[in-house]
Enzyme design. Structure first.
Site, PDB file in Angstrom:
ATOM      1  CG  ASP A 187     -14.336  -5.954  -6.307  1.00 24.92           C
ATOM      2  OD1 ASP A 187     -15.205  -6.846  -6.225  1.00 24.92           O
ATOM      3  OD2 ASP A 187     -13.131  -6.203  -6.406  1.00 24.92           O
ATOM      4  CG  HIS A 258     -14.857  -9.431  -8.293  1.00 26.61           C
ATOM      5  ND1 HIS A 258     -15.194  -9.589  -6.963  1.00 26.61           N
ATOM      6  CD2 HIS A 258     -13.953 -10.390  -8.582  1.00 26.61           C
ATOM      7  CE1 HIS A 258     -14.496 -10.607  -6.456  1.00 26.61           C
ATOM      8  NE2 HIS A 258     -13.748 -11.120  -7.432  1.00 26.61           N
ATOM      9  CG  ASP A 320     -10.304 -11.454  -9.880  1.00 21.43           C
ATOM     10  OD1 ASP A 320     -10.677 -10.479 -10.553  1.00 21.43           O
ATOM     11  OD2 ASP A 320     -10.364 -11.482  -8.634  1.00 21.43           O
ATOM     12  CD  GLU A 321     -11.812 -14.185  -6.259  1.00 17.75           C
ATOM     13  OE1 GLU A 321     -11.280 -14.794  -5.324  1.00 17.75           O
ATOM     14  OE2 GLU A 321     -12.267 -13.025  -6.125  1.00 17.75           O
ATOM     15  CG  ASP A 414      -5.256  -9.316   1.971  1.00 14.65           C
ATOM     16  OD1 ASP A 414      -4.188  -9.802   1.535  1.00 14.65           O
ATOM     17  OD2 ASP A 414      -6.380  -9.719   1.606  1.00 14.65           O
ATOM     18  CD1 TRP A 462      -6.000  -8.526  -1.972  1.00 11.88           C
ATOM     19  CD2 TRP A 462      -7.496  -7.350  -3.143  1.00 11.88           C
ATOM     20  NE1 TRP A 462      -5.757  -8.770  -3.308  1.00 11.88           N
ATOM     21  CE2 TRP A 462      -6.656  -8.055  -4.046  1.00 11.88           C
ATOM     22  CE3 TRP A 462      -8.511  -6.540  -3.657  1.00 11.88           C
ATOM     23  CZ2 TRP A 462      -6.812  -7.977  -5.432  1.00 11.88           C
ATOM     24  CZ3 TRP A 462      -8.663  -6.461  -5.032  1.00 11.88           C
ATOM     25  CH2 TRP A 462      -7.832  -7.179  -5.904  1.00 11.88           C
ATOM     26  CD  GLU A 464     -11.647  -8.149   0.806  1.00 12.13           C
ATOM     27  OE1 GLU A 464     -11.847  -8.896  -0.160  1.00 12.13           O
ATOM     28  OE2 GLU A 464     -10.516  -7.684   1.089  1.00 12.13           O
TER      29      GLU A 464
END
Length: 787
Positions: A187, A258, A320-321, A414, A462, A464
């Protein structure tokens, strides 16, 4: 007398059945037989097939771990036979028959994976029996799963975890019959897999020079060098470890977005050439892989090494994204579009995915990606992992593509699982255990033929905010009487347990939401007798007192619940006439309480804790004292109608949450916010009768890193008949920003209104250069106030 005797027999039978069904996931079918086996007996495990040697070793180790410490026994050991042998009742490879007899236990299946699933059931039953000094009841279990894909994910890019923990995580999955480990290896924040042809991916891309700390909105970072990666030898070891437990590891190599960690290592595969650095913070970044030919050679080289390491027939490529801003200004990308007749950058992303899929097919593998790979056209044989709700999975299945359901509403671990005020910092959302248990992976929109394309589901973890940090004391009166100290590894376990147990039963096909409390009691048993002895960290949120507020005839009531604790207490620090504070007896909770004034409402498992901060925390209690501030106004508990429904991921409490007297906090995207994805809020409140009003208010959230943007405008209107509305106040985007989202307006003169309409216009499509660029914005709204 005969009737009483019959009822007594039925009661005993029900207790027996419950005693037999303590495994998680519960078994598809079981039949009690006569007799039992002492849990103090030694065991002699026998196999006649080399493929079952590991199952034998695994079973012996686990039984020895849970067996009471014994001296030499005069009793003959109980024989356990593991057999690869088809049974007429079993259709699937992972199905098994477990036959517990007085002197012998037989586990058989037509495939080693089925025998292993039976082994885990026996381990659970034995651990629960031995910890209670009880015998193992004789029974015959016939069991098999409903879904082929029963997955758990772990992001090791945002925070890195050693091989020892990855193996412990896999052991947890195996114990609860999950069969897919989705390993998120790359990522923006770190590249975690050794690629021998491109050593800088780990020399540079595996390390960042700082990490975001605290909430995203604070934008604070430390300056510590952070990182790590897995060598190819370590990956081979983990793959072998998982395979022994009949778990497939699906690696994820993110592309085309990413990709900052990769581009920091090899900037020549970007559109602008860099330089770049591995991301310190969370979110979505504009720099992605360029679509020039050299990039595809780079990616194919990487994937060649990946498929050599992972025998999985499915490779996850993310997808994604992916912002399109760099592609729009890149000569290489625009040339690629022109040469291939691609009308926009979404079709360019589809081209990218198709190229990668074709390469994976040449290696005998299938491609799976997040549901954004549907945009611009789905690759011919691609599989879809649906995370932005269930819509992506529905679309894929209707096109006869296989899909794995992983909607944020039920499968993002998460998210908060308890009251955010009592939990460590999380990404947001609210996904409690009961919500996970209610999940149905097959959407109602699909017919029987289409439903066959839903392979199953998985939960995503996830990381973070999974760093083992201790939460700050909240506004809760006695929040400082408990402390949470965890390592990052324990923090992962805390977020996963007990929600993994609920998902395992959903995917095995034996979950019954109507019997949730029975499942909850099994969860408590597994925590105490199975998972805690195995040194797994476990969330205590299941012991929290539930606070449910509801309207009744235009008034607000608070209902307390705690399935695991019978006696609850409460206190209200409101006006003196709201509650006479004389004696404990009057503070025992017996029925829903009418909330008539603004103020602090406190509730607890223990009366004294609400007044004595030195009270010791009893075992299994998440916190002794809970509190909620109520803000009661003329709109509170009144009927409310929404033109647009909130998104399923952020819809807890529905429209009533806008008039429930509870203000959401900016720190938590938990259960008190309603989220609208690309939609406006248009809410009409019925005050019941003509009412004098002068003040209006609404709370909205600004969290751009999570794609949550303030509305373009907010408007308040009044009406006497519910049909003809008069505008009384409008706030512009600049005025909303100046209010920091806590919007309030006071009219010069009071007005009469029976209906109030509050409108918040969604920000719309997010422009380039902003988090979430090219996507619809989220609108988060809380309490609508009328005074």
């Amino acid at each position: 007398m005969r009737l009483k005797y019959l009822f007594a027999c039925l009661a005993v039978l029900m207790l027996e059945l419950r005693a037999l069904s303590q495994s998680i996931p519960s078994v598809a079918s079981h039949q009690a037989t006569t007799g039992s086996i002492s849990s103090k007996n030694n065991f002699d495990v026998r196999v006649h097939d080399a493929q079952l040697q590991f199952a034998k070793k695994y079973l012996k180790e686990k039984l020895s771990f849970f067996q009471p410490k014994l001296g030499k026994s005069k009793q003959k050991p109980t024989i356990i036979e593991l057999k690869i042998k088809p049974a007429k009742e079993i259709r699937m490879d992972e199905g098994y028959v477990l036959d517990i007899r007085p002197k012998k236990i037989i586990i058989q299946g037509k495939h080693p994976s089925g025998v292993f699933r039976g082994v885990t059931t026996l381990i659970q039953l034995y651990a629960l029996a031995s910890s209670n000094s009880k015998d193992l009841k004789c029974q015959r279990i016939v069991d098999q799963p409903k879904f082929d894909w029963r997955g758990m994910h772990l992001d090791v890019s945002r925070h890195f975890f050693p091989v020892s923990f990855i193996k412990k995580y896999i052991d947890l999955l195996a114990l609860y019959k999950m069969n897919v480990f989705h390993w998120h290896l790359t990522d923006d924040q770190g590249w975690r897999i050794e690629i021998k042809k491109y050593p800088k991916l780990t020399e540079v891309g595996a390390w960042r020079n700082g990490t975001m700390v605290g909430p995203y909105s604070d934008q604070k970072f430390d300056t510590l060098r952070y990182g790590g990666y897995y060598t190819q030898e370590e990956i081979k070891d983990v793959v072998r470890y998982a395979a022994e437990r009949h778990i497939t590891i699906v690696p994820e190599i993110e592309m085309p977005g990413h990709a900052l960690a990769a581009l920091a290592s090899y900037p020549e595969y970007s559109c602008q050439g860099g330089p770049f650095e591995v991301a310190k913070g969370w979110g979505v970044f504009d720099d992605v892989f360029c679509t020039k030919e050299e990039t595809f050679h780079f990616i194919e080289d990487i994937l060649s090494e990946v498929v050599a390491l992972f025998p999985s027939k499915v490779i996850h490529i993310g997808g994604d994204e992916c912002p399109k801003v760099r592609w729009k200004s890149c000569a290489h990308c625009q040339k690629r579009m022109a040469e291939n007749g691609l009308k926009d950058e979404h079709e360019l992303q589809s081209y990218f995915i198709r190229r990668v899929e074709k390469f994976l097919q040449s290696k005998g593998r299938k491609l799976i990606g997040w549901d954004e790979i549907l945009e611009g056209g789905l690759a011919p044989e691609a599989m879809v992992m649906s995370w932005r709700g269930t819509e992506g999975g529905i679309a894929a299945a209707q096109m006869k593509h296989f899909a794995v359901m992983s909607p944020g509403s039920h499968c993002y671990f998460d998210h908060y699982q308890g009251n955010p005020k009592h939990e460590p910092l999380a990404f947001g959302g609210y996904t409690p255990l009961e919500k996970v248990y209610s999940f149905d992976p097959i959407p109602q929109e699909l017919n029987l033929e289409e439903a066959k394309y839903i392979l199953g589901a998985q939960a995503n973890v996830w990381t973070e905010y999974i760093s083992g940090t201790v939460p700050q004391p909240s506004a809760n009166l006695h929040a400082n009487i408990w402390k949470m100290t965890m390592s990052p590894e324990q923090h992962v376990e805390y977020m996963v347990l007990p929600r993994l147990l609920a998902l395992s039963e959903v995917l095995w096909g034996t979950a019954n939401p109507e019997h949730y409390n029975e499942f909850l009691n099994r969860v408590v048993q597994h925590k105490k007798q199975l998972l805690t002895p195995l040194n797994y960290h476990f969330s205590q949120s299941i012991y929290e007192i539930g606070l449910r507020v509801f309207p009744k005839e235009g008034e607000l009531f608070a209902e307390l619940s705690s399935p695991l604790v019978r006696q609850l207490y409460y206190a209200m620090d409101l006006k003196q006439d709201a509650l006479t504070m004389t004696g404990k007896e009057k503070l025992i909770y017996r029925e829903p309480i009418k909330i008539t004034h603004s103020g602090l409402f406190r509730y607890s498992h223990d009366f004294d804790a609400m007044y004595n901060a030195n009270t010791a925390v009893p075992e299994n209690m998440r916190s002794l004292d809970y509190s909620q501030v109520f803000s009661v106004n003329k709109a509170t508990a009144k009927p409310i109608h929404l033109v647009n429904e909130p998104h399923k991921s952020y819809s807890f409490g529905g429209s009533f949450s806008l008039v429930n007297g509870i203000h959401a906090t900016k720190e938590h995207l938990g259960k008190d916010w309603l989220g609208f994805f690309g939609e406006d809020l248009i809410a009409t409140i019925d005050l019941g009768q003509p009412t004098t009003v002068q003040k209006f208010g609404m709370n909205v959230l600004n969290r751009e890193g999570s794609w949550v943007y303030l509305p373009q405008l907010i408007r308040f209107e009044i009406s006497t008949d519910g049909a003809n509305f008069q505008e009384v106040a409008t706030l512009t985007a600049q005025e909303i920003l100046a209010c920091d989202g806590e919007v309030g307006v006071t009219l010069k003169n009071s007005v009469q209104a029976k209906f109030v309409r509050a409108t918040a216009i969604n920000y719309g499509m997010i422009p380039d250069g902003n988090p979430g660029a090219g996507n619809r914005a989220w609108l988060f709204v809380d309490e609508v106030m009328v005074e």
